[in-house]
Design a protein around this motif. Structure first.
Motif, PDB file in Angstrom:
ATOM      1  N   UNK A 240       0.857  -1.182   0.000  1.00  6.70           N
ATOM      2  CA  UNK A 240       0.000   0.000   0.000  1.00  6.70           C
ATOM      3  C   UNK A 240       0.894   1.233   0.000  1.00  6.70           C
ATOM      4  N   UNK A 241       0.480   2.256  -0.709  1.00  6.27           N
ATOM      5  CA  UNK A 241       1.259   3.508  -0.777  1.00  6.27           C
ATOM      6  C   UNK A 241       0.295   4.676  -0.921  1.00  6.27           C
ATOM      7  N   UNK A 242      -0.343   5.007   0.202  1.00  8.55           N
ATOM      8  CA  UNK A 242      -1.417   6.007   0.189  1.00  8.55           C
ATOM      9  C   UNK A 242      -1.055   7.232   1.005  1.00  8.55           C
ATOM     10  N   UNK A 243      -1.432   8.390   0.480  1.00 10.37           N
ATOM     11  CA  UNK A 243      -1.403   9.605   1.302  1.00 10.37           C
ATOM     12  C   UNK A 243      -2.823   9.824   1.783  1.00 10.37           C
ATOM     13  N   UNK A 244      -2.983   9.896   3.115  1.00  6.26           N
ATOM     14  CA  UNK A 244      -4.325  10.127   3.673  1.00  6.26           C
ATOM     15  C   UNK A 244      -4.431  11.566   4.152  1.00  6.26           C
ATOM     16  N   UNK A 245      -5.526  12.191   3.781  1.00  5.91           N
ATOM     17  CA  UNK A 245      -5.799  13.556   4.219  1.00  5.91           C
ATOM     18  C   UNK A 245      -7.134  13.509   4.948  1.00  5.91           C
TER      19      UNK A 245
ATOM     20  N   UNK B  69       3.219  14.438   6.652  1.00  6.00           N
ATOM     21  CA  UNK B  69       3.397  15.591   5.757  1.00  6.00           C
ATOM     22  C   UNK B  69       2.976  16.834   6.541  1.00  6.00           C
ATOM     23  N   UNK B  70       1.830  16.703   7.189  1.00  5.97           N
ATOM     24  CA  UNK B  70       1.397  17.753   8.118  1.00  5.97           C
ATOM     25  C   UNK B  70       0.602  17.075   9.239  1.00  5.97           C
ATOM     26  N   UNK B  71       0.906  17.442  10.491  1.00  2.98           N
ATOM     27  CA  UNK B  71       0.157  16.893  11.623  1.00  2.98           C
ATOM     28  C   UNK B  71      -0.551  18.043  12.331  1.00  2.98           C
ATOM     29  N   UNK B  72      -1.874  17.928  12.440  1.00  9.08           N
ATOM     30  CA  UNK B  72      -2.646  18.950  13.159  1.00  9.08           C
ATOM     31  C   UNK B  72      -2.172  19.006  14.616  1.00  9.08           C
TER      32      UNK B  72
ATOM     33  N   UNK C  98       7.059  16.515   9.719  1.00  8.27           N
ATOM     34  CA  UNK C  98       7.669  16.149   8.443  1.00  8.27           C
ATOM     35  C   UNK C  98       9.174  15.909   8.652  1.00  8.27           C
ATOM     36  N   UNK C  99       9.675  14.851   8.042  1.00  6.06           N
ATOM     37  CA  UNK C  99      11.078  14.461   8.244  1.00  6.06           C
ATOM     38  C   UNK C  99      11.191  13.245   9.154  1.00  6.06           C
ATOM     39  N   UNK C 100      10.113  12.967   9.911  1.00 10.01           N
ATOM     40  CA  UNK C 100      10.094  11.821  10.836  1.00 10.01           C
ATOM     41  C   UNK C 100       9.434  10.619  10.164  1.00 10.01           C
TER      42      UNK C 100
ATOM     43  N   UNK D  72       1.699  10.161   4.683  1.00 11.46           N
ATOM     44  CA  UNK D  72       1.942   9.089   3.710  1.00 11.46           C
ATOM     45  C   UNK D  72       2.089   7.784   4.481  1.00 11.46           C
ATOM     46  N   UNK D  73       1.306   6.783   4.102  1.00 16.34           N
ATOM     47  CA  UNK D  73       1.426   5.455   4.702  1.00 16.34           C
ATOM     48  C   UNK D  73       1.952   4.473   3.657  1.00 16.34           C
TER      49      UNK D  73
END
Ligand SMILES: [Fe+2]
Length: 230
Positions: free
Chosen positions: A93-98, A124-127, A175-177, A199-200
């Motif tokens: 699986x290679x999904x970006x979840x928003x 990518x971004x964490x609330x 991001x970066x982690x 991204x998962x």
């Protein structure tokens, strides 16, 4: 290159803990690729994966690796931390979840489908208030199903209180982690996810490609290579 660290150094820690948050391990190139996806999603320039568009709670986009070299380096380093040979890794699986505004704040924890021997999350971004949560005290029996499996929570449970249990491990990240854990054998969930984008990548070494996303990845890299050679 995908990473700036040899992830194999964290292999034994991952074996002990079953989930790991590694900080600042992505290369500038990888971060740039993630940021580019973030911008394209924000500007509505990417197509969503159809089956998910209907659910409304989250949008999912297919992530393409930038090149064969990048994929090879990725698999080699992920192989190092998971104990697999890079060439044995299947990207199931290679999904970006928003996550949308109507995503639940405190959903019941779940295990991923069996093809997720390891699930790897790249923020990518964490609330601000969002956290990924792990439940090491719940059953570790593998989910052998083709779909995610949710923990049974008694009806009427106050889910916000449910998440106050001290045994639950909560992590934020940036991001970066990266997060890496046994997706199909440890319960996990994201709380207060609205506004987050992650991204998962879910991998296994048993040739499991239930969504055909490994096969389609190789095809897309082949055509990229052919186009650049032409
Ligand atoms: Fe999951």
């Amino acid at each position: 290159m995908a990473f700036v660290k040899d992830l194999a150094e964290s292999k034994s820690l991952l074996q002990q803990q079953n989930f790991l948050h590694l900080e600042d391990v992505l290369s500038d190139e990888f971060i740039e690729v993630l940021e580019q996806y973030g911008r394209e999603i924000a500007d509505d320039r990417l197509d969503e994966i159809d089956e998910w568009r209907i659910s409304g709670k989250k949008r999912q986009f297919l992530f393409d690796f930038p090149s064969q070299d990048f994929l090879d380096a990725f698999c080699e380093n992920i192989g190092g931390i998971t104990g697999h040979s890079g060439s044995d890794i299947t990207i199931g699986e290679r999904h970006i979840k928003v996550y949308h505004e109507d995503a639940e704040d405190f959903p019941a924890p779940h295990m991923d489908r069996q093809a997720a021997e390891f699930t790897i999350g790249f923020p990518i971004h964490i609330a601000d208030d969002s956290r990924v949560c792990f439940f090491p005290h719940l059953s570790r029996k593998e989910n052998t199903g083709e779909k995610a499996s949710f923990a049974k929570v008694p009806e009427g449970t106050n889910m916000e209180q449910y998440y106050e249990d001290d045994r639950i491990v909560k992590m934020k990240g940036k991001i970066g982690d990266m997060f890496i854990f046994h997706g199909s054998t440890i319960y996990h969930e994201r709380i207060k996810p609205t506004g987050s984008a992650i991204l998962y990548i879910k991998i296994n070494a048993a040739n499991r490609d239930p969504l055909g996303e490994h096969a389609s990845l190789l095809k897309s890299l082949e055509s990229k290579q052919a186009a650049s050679a032409a």
